[in-house]
Design a protein around this motif. Structure first.
Motif, PDB file in Angstrom:
ATOM      1  N   LEU A   1       0.860  -1.187   0.000  1.00 25.62           N
ATOM      2  CA  LEU A   1       0.000   0.000   0.000  1.00 25.62           C
ATOM      3  C   LEU A   1       0.890   1.229   0.000  1.00 25.62           C
ATOM      4  O   LEU A   1       1.811   1.321   0.820  1.00 25.62           O
ATOM      5  N   MET A   2       0.624   2.152  -0.934  1.00 24.92           N
ATOM      6  CA  MET A   2       1.473   3.354  -0.976  1.00 24.92           C
ATOM      7  C   MET A   2       0.746   4.523  -1.640  1.00 24.92           C
ATOM      8  O   MET A   2       0.075   4.345  -2.639  1.00 24.92           O
ATOM      9  N   PRO A   3       0.912   5.744  -1.088  1.00 23.30           N
ATOM     10  CA  PRO A   3       0.402   6.940  -1.764  1.00 23.30           C
ATOM     11  C   PRO A   3       1.333   7.301  -2.929  1.00 23.30           C
ATOM     12  O   PRO A   3       2.515   7.555  -2.708  1.00 23.30           O
ATOM     13  N   VAL A   4       0.792   7.302  -4.166  1.00 17.84           N
ATOM     14  CA  VAL A   4       1.604   7.565  -5.346  1.00 17.84           C
ATOM     15  C   VAL A   4       1.046   8.786  -6.070  1.00 17.84           C
ATOM     16  O   VAL A   4      -0.161   8.871  -6.303  1.00 17.84           O
ATOM     17  N   GLY A   5       1.933   9.725  -6.427  1.00 14.53           N
ATOM     18  CA  GLY A   5       1.468  10.900  -7.160  1.00 14.53           C
ATOM     19  C   GLY A   5       2.591  11.528  -7.951  1.00 14.53           C
ATOM     20  O   GLY A   5       3.732  11.562  -7.487  1.00 14.53           O
ATOM     21  N   ALA A   6       2.262  12.016  -9.146  1.00 18.08           N
ATOM     22  CA  ALA A   6       3.264  12.658  -9.986  1.00 18.08           C
ATOM     23  C   ALA A   6       3.646  14.022  -9.431  1.00 18.08           C
ATOM     24  O   ALA A   6       4.645  14.610  -9.807  1.00 18.08           O
ATOM     25  N   GLN A   7       2.781  14.540  -8.534  1.00 20.89           N
ATOM     26  CA  GLN A   7       3.094  15.813  -7.881  1.00 20.89           C
ATOM     27  C   GLN A   7       3.259  15.569  -6.396  1.00 20.89           C
ATOM     28  O   GLN A   7       2.637  14.670  -5.851  1.00 20.89           O
ATOM     29  N   GLN A   8       4.063  16.433  -5.756  1.00 22.86           N
ATOM     30  CA  GLN A   8       4.266  16.270  -4.333  1.00 22.86           C
ATOM     31  C   GLN A   8       3.041  16.741  -3.556  1.00 22.86           C
ATOM     32  O   GLN A   8       2.364  17.662  -3.951  1.00 22.86           O
ATOM     33  N   ARG A   9       2.743  16.082  -2.473  1.00 24.97           N
ATOM     34  CA  ARG A   9       1.644  16.402  -1.560  1.00 24.97           C
ATOM     35  C   ARG A   9       0.247  16.260  -2.179  1.00 24.97           C
ATOM     36  O   ARG A   9      -0.701  16.948  -1.790  1.00 24.97           O
ATOM     37  N   ALA A  10       0.090  15.396  -3.148  1.00 25.86           N
ATOM     38  CA  ALA A  10      -1.224  15.027  -3.686  1.00 25.86           C
ATOM     39  C   ALA A  10      -1.046  13.657  -4.325  1.00 25.86           C
ATOM     40  O   ALA A  10      -0.342  13.531  -5.320  1.00 25.86           O
ATOM     41  N   GLN A  11      -1.650  12.659  -3.706  1.00 30.44           N
ATOM     42  CA  GLN A  11      -1.412  11.307  -4.202  1.00 30.44           C
ATOM     43  C   GLN A  11      -2.707  10.489  -4.268  1.00 30.44           C
ATOM     44  O   GLN A  11      -3.730  10.880  -3.731  1.00 30.44           O
ATOM     45  N   THR A  12      -2.592   9.345  -4.939  1.00 27.93           N
ATOM     46  CA  THR A  12      -3.640   8.334  -4.915  1.00 27.93           C
ATOM     47  C   THR A  12      -3.117   7.186  -4.076  1.00 27.93           C
ATOM     48  O   THR A  12      -1.955   6.796  -4.236  1.00 27.93           O
ATOM     49  N   LEU A  13      -3.953   6.684  -3.196  1.00 29.33           N
ATOM     50  CA  LEU A  13      -3.543   5.521  -2.412  1.00 29.33           C
ATOM     51  C   LEU A  13      -3.649   4.296  -3.325  1.00 29.33           C
ATOM     52  O   LEU A  13      -4.725   3.989  -3.840  1.00 29.33           O
ATOM     53  N   VAL A  14      -2.504   3.660  -3.564  1.00 29.26           N
ATOM     54  CA  VAL A  14      -2.454   2.531  -4.500  1.00 29.26           C
ATOM     55  C   VAL A  14      -2.215   1.248  -3.721  1.00 29.26           C
ATOM     56  O   VAL A  14      -1.403   1.216  -2.787  1.00 29.26           O
ATOM     57  N   ARG A  15      -2.961   0.202  -4.097  1.00 26.28           N
ATOM     58  CA  ARG A  15      -2.746  -1.119  -3.479  1.00 26.28           C
ATOM     59  C   ARG A  15      -2.288  -2.091  -4.566  1.00 26.28           C
ATOM     60  O   ARG A  15      -2.932  -2.220  -5.607  1.00 26.28           O
ATOM     61  N   VAL A  16      -1.172  -2.740  -4.308  1.00 29.34           N
ATOM     62  CA  VAL A  16      -0.599  -3.696  -5.258  1.00 29.34           C
ATOM     63  C   VAL A  16      -0.719  -5.090  -4.661  1.00 29.34           C
ATOM     64  O   VAL A  16      -0.382  -5.302  -3.498  1.00 29.34           O
ATOM     65  N   ARG A  17      -1.217  -6.007  -5.467  1.00 32.44           N
ATOM     66  CA  ARG A  17      -1.364  -7.404  -5.031  1.00 32.44           C
ATOM     67  C   ARG A  17      -0.472  -8.251  -5.922  1.00 32.44           C
ATOM     68  O   ARG A  17      -0.497  -8.103  -7.157  1.00 32.44           O
ATOM     69  N   LYS A  18       0.345  -9.096  -5.321  1.00 33.09           N
ATOM     70  CA  LYS A  18       1.244  -9.951  -6.110  1.00 33.09           C
ATOM     71  C   LYS A  18       0.671 -11.360  -6.166  1.00 33.09           C
ATOM     72  O   LYS A  18       0.425 -11.971  -5.131  1.00 33.09           O
ATOM     73  N   THR A  19       0.397 -11.819  -7.368  1.00 34.22           N
ATOM     74  CA  THR A  19      -0.132 -13.180  -7.534  1.00 34.22           C
ATOM     75  C   THR A  19       0.646 -13.869  -8.642  1.00 34.22           C
ATOM     76  O   THR A  19       0.707 -13.365  -9.756  1.00 34.22           O
ATOM     77  N   ARG A  20       1.209 -15.000  -8.328  1.00 35.45           N
ATOM     78  CA  ARG A  20       2.036 -15.783  -9.264  1.00 35.45           C
ATOM     79  C   ARG A  20       3.026 -14.892 -10.004  1.00 35.45           C
ATOM     80  O   ARG A  20       3.116 -14.914 -11.223  1.00 35.45           O
ATOM     81  N   GLY A  21       3.697 -14.055  -9.222  1.00 39.66           N
ATOM     82  CA  GLY A  21       4.751 -13.220  -9.794  1.00 39.66           C
ATOM     83  C   GLY A  21       4.255 -11.976 -10.515  1.00 39.66           C
ATOM     84  O   GLY A  21       5.029 -11.086 -10.840  1.00 39.66           O
ATOM     85  N   CYS A  22       2.926 -11.900 -10.797  1.00 44.05           N
ATOM     86  CA  CYS A  22       2.390 -10.711 -11.485  1.00 44.05           C
ATOM     87  C   CYS A  22       1.839  -9.747 -10.445  1.00 44.05           C
ATOM     88  O   CYS A  22       1.420 -10.156  -9.359  1.00 44.05           O
ATOM     89  N   THR A  23       1.814  -8.455 -10.767  1.00 43.53           N
ATOM     90  CA  THR A  23       1.252  -7.491  -9.836  1.00 43.53           C
ATOM     91  C   THR A  23       0.000  -6.856 -10.420  1.00 43.53           C
ATOM     92  O   THR A  23      -0.059  -6.547 -11.607  1.00 43.53           O
ATOM     93  N   LEU A  24      -0.987  -6.712  -9.554  1.00 42.98           N
ATOM     94  CA  LEU A  24      -2.257  -6.109  -9.943  1.00 42.98           C
ATOM     95  C   LEU A  24      -2.444  -4.856  -9.112  1.00 42.98           C
ATOM     96  O   LEU A  24      -2.270  -4.884  -7.889  1.00 42.98           O
ATOM     97  N   GLN A  25      -2.768  -3.741  -9.760  1.00 34.80           N
ATOM     98  CA  GLN A  25      -2.814  -2.473  -9.052  1.00 34.80           C
ATOM     99  C   GLN A  25      -4.232  -1.921  -8.952  1.00 34.80           C
ATOM    100  O   GLN A  25      -4.975  -1.928  -9.924  1.00 34.80           O
ATOM    101  N   GLU A  26      -4.616  -1.461  -7.756  1.00 37.78           N
ATOM    102  CA  GLU A  26      -5.936  -0.849  -7.536  1.00 37.78           C
ATOM    103  C   GLU A  26      -5.745   0.564  -6.995  1.00 37.78           C
ATOM    104  O   GLU A  26      -4.852   0.782  -6.184  1.00 37.78           O
ATOM    105  N   ASP A  27      -6.615   1.488  -7.375  1.00 37.38           N
ATOM    106  CA  ASP A  27      -6.576   2.836  -6.806  1.00 37.38           C
ATOM    107  C   ASP A  27      -7.642   2.938  -5.730  1.00 37.38           C
ATOM    108  O   ASP A  27      -8.808   2.652  -5.980  1.00 37.38           O
ATOM    109  N   LEU A  28      -7.250   3.386  -4.537  1.00 40.32           N
ATOM    110  CA  LEU A  28      -8.203   3.437  -3.421  1.00 40.32           C
ATOM    111  C   LEU A  28      -8.648   4.861  -3.094  1.00 40.32           C
ATOM    112  O   LEU A  28      -9.310   5.077  -2.082  1.00 40.32           O
ATOM    113  N   GLY A  29      -8.237   5.854  -3.911  1.00 39.32           N
ATOM    114  CA  GLY A  29      -8.728   7.212  -3.667  1.00 39.32           C
ATOM    115  C   GLY A  29      -7.625   8.205  -3.345  1.00 39.32           C
ATOM    116  O   GLY A  29      -6.475   7.837  -3.116  1.00 39.32           O
TER     117      GLY A  29
END
Ligand code: SAH
Length: 221
Positions: A176-204
């Motif tokens: 789980l990590m806040p990711v944003g192209a600009q500082q101090r404004a991000q989207t909370l991103v959740r990454v799930r690793k399944t069989r070596g692949c990663t799936l990304q969800e945006d939580l807001g």
């Protein structure tokens, strides 16, 4: 410190947890942990009276402890179970680490600033959090010697998910990590690793202080 009138930490904490429930937090482990961890000890003395209000508070050195609701949302979104090994980047006050440890996790938490690492380490030791290991270094490099981790939580915002963290995430792990192209404004991103692949969800949308380091921002604006 003399107890101020109207400041009963247990009652204030209970009220805080009722507010969290009213706002949709339902994981019993999260609610029980936040009803138990003495948040007022994790904030500066002068701010203790506000410790149980749903607001972020300054920790000094330009850093902040997140508002209780965000701590609850992140603790819930991390889908932890007792016994899991969790890596946290951004110890700050140590409060989020204390919540995760109270939920039954073994927590490795990394802080880059000595001025925050030292008091957080001392407080967690004083409160007998033996399942929290604090380290001072650049957390964007993770902790290869202790990897893999079932859960990774980053409590500072960066431009990308640091590749070492994805590598150090266990199979079926969540990050789980806040990711944003600009500082101090991000989207909370959740990454799930399944069989070596990663799936990304945006939580807001969220607002976090900067993740500074090799795979983060180079320095604050
Ligand atoms: N989780 C904390 C709040 C985090 S504030 C709490 O519960 O109180 C974000 C923290 O991340 C700050 O203390 C900041 O110094 C730290 N930080 C920023 N970049 C970092 C990095 N590369 N490695 C480790 N810590 C970092």
């Amino acid at each position: 410190m003399p107890q101020r009138r109207n400041v009963d930490p247990v009652r204030l904490r209970q009220r805080m947890v009722e507010q969290l429930e009213a706002h949709g937090i339902s994981n019993p482990l999260v609610l029980a942990a936040m009803a138990s961890v003495p948040r007022h000890l994790f904030v500066q003395d002068a701010l203790r009276a506000q410790a149980y209000e749903d607001t972020p508070l300054p920790l000094g050195y330009g850093q902040t402890i997140s508002q209780p609701y965000i701590v609850a949302v992140m603790s819930e979104a991390l889908e932890v179970a007792p016994g899991m090994r969790v890596l946290e980047i951004g110890t700050g006050s140590g409060y989020q680490a204390a919540v995760l440890a109270t939920m039954g996790c073994t927590v490795f938490t990394i802080e880059r600033l000595r001025e925050l690492y030292q008091p957080a380490t001392a407080l967690l030791r004083q409160l007998n959090f033996h399942d929290i290991h604090t380290l001072r270094r650049d957390g964007t490099l993770g902790l290869p010697e202790t990897a893999p981790f079932e859960r990774i939580i980053v409590t500072a915002g960066g431009p990308v998910i640091p590749p070492p963290l994805t590598e150090q995430l266990d199979e079926n792990g969540l990050l789980l990590m806040p990711v944003g192209a600009q500082q101090r404004a991000q989207t909370l991103v959740r990454v799930r690793k399944t069989r070596g692949c990663t799936l990304q969800e945006d939580l807001g949308g969220v607002v976090f202080v900067d993740l500074i380091g090799n795979h983060g921002w180079q320095r604050s604006p």
